[in-house]
Design an enzyme around this catalytic site. Structure first.
Site, short mmCIF file in Angstrom:
data_model
loop_
_atom_site.label_atom_id
_atom_site.label_comp_id
_atom_site.label_asym_id
_atom_site.label_seq_id
_atom_site.Cartn_x
_atom_site.Cartn_y
_atom_site.Cartn_z
N SER A 63 0.93 -1.10 0.01
CA SER A 63 0.01 0.13 0.20
C SER A 63 0.84 1.37 0.06
O SER A 63 2.02 1.09 0.39
CB SER A 63 -0.81 -0.04 1.17
OG SER A 63 -1.71 -1.17 1.28
N1 SAH Z 1 -0.90 -4.96 3.95
C1 SAH Z 1 0.05 -5.22 2.87
C2 SAH Z 1 -0.76 -4.81 1.33
C3 SAH Z 1 -1.83 -5.73 1.25
S1 SAH Z 1 -2.37 -6.22 -0.56
C4 SAH Z 1 1.38 -4.71 2.88
O1 SAH Z 1 1.76 -3.94 3.92
O2 SAH Z 1 2.11 -4.95 2.01
C5 SAH Z 1 -3.52 -7.05 -0.26
C6 SAH Z 1 -3.32 -8.52 0.38
O3 SAH Z 1 -4.45 -9.26 0.63
C7 SAH Z 1 -2.71 -9.58 -0.85
O4 SAH Z 1 -1.44 -10.07 -0.58
C8 SAH Z 1 -3.74 -10.54 -0.79
O5 SAH Z 1 -3.14 -11.76 -1.53
C9 SAH Z 1 -4.01 -10.49 0.38
N2 SAH Z 1 -5.58 -11.04 0.43
C10 SAH Z 1 -6.53 -11.07 -0.34
N3 SAH Z 1 -7.77 -11.87 -0.06
C11 SAH Z 1 -7.17 -12.33 1.01
C12 SAH Z 1 -7.95 -13.21 2.12
N4 SAH Z 1 -9.34 -13.60 1.75
N5 SAH Z 1 -7.52 -13.70 3.09
C13 SAH Z 1 -6.11 -13.34 3.33
N6 SAH Z 1 -5.26 -12.31 2.51
C14 SAH Z 1 -6.10 -11.92 1.43
#
Ligand code: SAH
Length: 216
Positions: A63
């Protein structure tokens, strides 16, 4: 002469976050301390302190720093808090949380991202973070309840089973809206009287998808 000033790119980083309205000194200091360059792809290191989201493995993104700082500020973290993050991604947000809270459980659906994030967080001595491979939309019942919950992938609605895991006095923050396009960062607070809902700012997150990913 030896200077205690942070390097120029970190000074700019602070300035940008302040200009955009982040005022919590503890959050600003934490953002300065966590080395974002260790969470981005090697080819993006030079731009690690620019205020933009960047691609990471598995088609996901780390992000934008402002959004990380804003969500962290909204959580009003305290050292005794137990925090749940859905969407570990690079592990950057988890590293920020780890410095401000007691314990952090972060859940990721891609094994590669979970493994890489775990290794980074260990290297940075974030010993109060547990990285779990799993589906944050369908968590096992035995993980308990939390003082703070942060969802870092877009949900069309806040899942009821997450709201149920929020302690009284707890805060949940999530980007709510369509998977493609703009979502509204939404904050829920649980009080003795029930749930209060507040819509904050517009954001763009990658979608939350069901199940553990079949790919790596
Ligand atoms: N917080 C992260 C950025 C998040 S991007 C950082 O600091 O880098 C969103 C993430 O959510 C992705 O890696 C994606 O694979 C994950 N994601 C999406 N759906 C999900 C779910 N149902 N359970 C766990 N992770 C999930």
């Amino acid at each position: 002469m030896i200077s205690n000033q942070p390097p120029p790119e970190k000074m700019m980083f602070q300035l940008t976050l302040r200009r955009r309205g982040i005022s919590d000194q503890t959050v600003l200091r934490t953002m300065e301390e966590v080395p974002r360059e260790l969470f981005v792809e090697a080819s993006d290191r030079d731009g690690a302190y620019r205020d933009s989201a960047l691609p990471i493995a598995c088609g996901q993104t780390i992000s934008q720093p402002f959004v990380v700082a804003y969500m962290t500020e909204q959580l009003q973290l305290q050292k005794q808090h137990r925090v749940l993050e859905i969407g570990t991604g690079s592990g950057y947000q988890a590293a920020v949380l780890s410095r401000l809270a007691g314990q952090v459980l972060t859940v990721e659906r891609y094994r590669k991202l979970a493994d890489d994030a775990r290794a980074r967080l260990e290297k940075l001595d974030c010993h109060n973070v547990e990285v779990m491979l799993g589906d944050g939309l369908n968590l096992p019942p035995n993980i308990g309840s939390f003082d703070r919950i942060i969802v870092t992938a877009a949900v069309e609605q806040i899942p009821e089973n997450l709201i149920e895991r929020l302690e009284i006095g707890g805060i949940l923050i999530a980007p709510v809206g369509p998977h493609q396009g703009v979502q509204t960062l939404t904050r829920l607070s649980r009080t003795e009287a029930g749930i209060e809902r507040k819509e904050l700012v517009e954001v763009r997150f990658v979608p939350a998808l069901p199940g553990v990913a079949r790919e790596l």
